[in-house]
Design an enzyme around this catalytic site. Sequence first.
Site, PDB file in Angstrom:
ATOM      1  N   LEU A  24      40.030  10.771  22.824  1.00 25.67           N
ATOM      2  CA  LEU A  24      39.797  10.016  24.094  1.00 25.67           C
ATOM      3  C   LEU A  24      40.997   8.984  24.562  1.00 25.67           C
ATOM      4  O   LEU A  24      41.351   8.291  23.796  1.00 25.67           O
ATOM      5  CB  LEU A  24      38.445   9.189  23.987  1.00 25.67           C
ATOM      6  N   HIS A  35      31.602 -11.584  32.074  1.00 28.83           N
ATOM      7  CA  HIS A  35      32.509 -10.768  31.770  1.00 28.83           C
ATOM      8  C   HIS A  35      32.655 -10.597  30.101  1.00 28.83           C
ATOM      9  O   HIS A  35      33.046  -9.206  29.661  1.00 28.83           O
ATOM     10  CB  HIS A  35      33.889 -11.619  31.985  1.00 28.83           C
ATOM     11  N   ASP A  66      31.134  -3.459  37.754  1.00 25.56           N
ATOM     12  CA  ASP A  66      30.838  -4.340  38.741  1.00 25.56           C
ATOM     13  C   ASP A  66      29.541  -5.150  38.351  1.00 25.56           C
ATOM     14  O   ASP A  66      28.626  -4.272  37.889  1.00 25.56           O
ATOM     15  CB  ASP A  66      30.943  -3.992  40.181  1.00 25.56           C
TER      16      ASP A  66
HETATM   17  C1  FPP Z   1      33.626  -7.390  38.551  1.00 26.34           C
HETATM   18  O1  FPP Z   1      32.447  -8.056  38.302  1.00 26.34           O
HETATM   19  C2  FPP Z   1      34.197  -7.332  37.159  1.00 26.34           C
HETATM   20  C3  FPP Z   1      35.615  -7.814  36.837  1.00 26.34           C
HETATM   21  C4  FPP Z   1      36.326  -8.187  38.114  1.00 26.34           C
HETATM   22  C5  FPP Z   1      36.124  -7.827  35.661  1.00 26.34           C
HETATM   23  C6  FPP Z   1      35.668  -6.415  34.822  1.00 26.34           C
HETATM   24  C7  FPP Z   1      35.946  -6.825  33.603  1.00 26.34           C
HETATM   25  C8  FPP Z   1      35.365  -6.572  32.508  1.00 26.34           C
HETATM   26  C9  FPP Z   1      33.869  -5.756  32.632  1.00 26.34           C
HETATM   27  C10 FPP Z   1      35.621  -6.897  31.142  1.00 26.34           C
HETATM   28  C11 FPP Z   1      36.013  -5.855  30.274  1.00 26.34           C
HETATM   29  C12 FPP Z   1      37.520  -6.036  30.070  1.00 26.34           C
HETATM   30  C13 FPP Z   1      38.161  -5.535  28.986  1.00 26.34           C
HETATM   31  C14 FPP Z   1      39.802  -5.625  28.920  1.00 26.34           C
HETATM   32  C15 FPP Z   1      37.455  -4.822  27.960  1.00 26.34           C
HETATM   33  P1  FPP Z   1      32.245  -9.355  38.967  1.00 26.34           P
HETATM   34  O2  FPP Z   1      32.782 -10.332  38.302  1.00 26.34           O
HETATM   35  O3  FPP Z   1      32.628  -9.276  40.486  1.00 26.34           O
HETATM   36  O4  FPP Z   1      30.727  -9.300  39.335  1.00 26.34           O
HETATM   37  P2  FPP Z   1      29.647 -10.004  40.648  1.00 26.34           P
HETATM   38  O5  FPP Z   1      30.172  -9.148  41.715  1.00 26.34           O
HETATM   39  O6  FPP Z   1      28.317  -9.901  40.069  1.00 26.34           O
HETATM   40  O7  FPP Z   1      30.187 -11.357  40.875  1.00 26.34           O
END
Ligand code: FPP
Length: 257
Positions: free
Chosen positions: A148, A54, A37
Amino acid sequence: MFRWKKDKKKEEQLTIDERMKRVKQGEVPEHIAIIMDGNGRWAKKRALPRIAGHHEGMKTVRRTTKLANELGVKALTVYAFSTENWKRPKDEVDYLLRLPEEFLGTFLPELIEENVRVQIIGDQEKLPLHTVKAVSTALEKTKHNDGLVLNFALNYGSRAEILEGIKQVAKDIEEGSLEVGDLSEERFSSYLMTKGLKDPDLLIRTSGEIRLSNFMLWQLAYTEFYFTDVLWPDFDADHFIDALEVYQGRSRRFGGV
Ligand code: FPP
């Protein structure tokens, strides 16, 4: 509060290698689940579009997979896209569902080299074909690897998973292949998407949010939780080792004494 307040490694001035070595001497969690997150906030702090966060978060997945593998962790489940993430703007959803392709397109050869096995949990039916194709190729190419397990939760929601499991149980009882009396916790676990995977020993959630967001609700029953304020794209080797050190300092009693 679950947070790790003291910056131990700075006090002791240990290098990453020394810290890794020390962690390896203790009990390393076999299965780590991560709610990644804070990508959006990471981007906002830099006046960048959310997707830049992301993209950076994708690099953190690679870094963390490598570290986990080196430490002897057996499975890493990462929450890459939840069933609730469809509510985001279309551009962001499209980008998030392109990321598995980009990640695997870039890193699959290295993952194969490192004996990593890629797996997926979540409802694949609603995913775009390009995402399913990329993941299926990775599943196929890594299926004989026994290092893994890198388990992507993609279009995953735990309540939907449990409900689907219950429906399948009902069907099996109706068809006579399962007796009500034979349904144990262990047996029910085999109806879930995580079948074959040990329940997580450690859950990490970054960015300061302290909730489960419909993630592995059944599987996390006895898991140790670690919450950190660090935003996912910033989550580095030291932060990962901090989490493992906290885990090693906990005493897991599973309801016993
Ligand atoms: C939450 O952060 C994150 C997500 C909804 C997506 C997680 C995806 C990744 C870390 C990319 C990796 C993916 C792959 C397939 C390797 P948020 O966008 O809600 O953050 P915020 O709360 O700060 O807005």
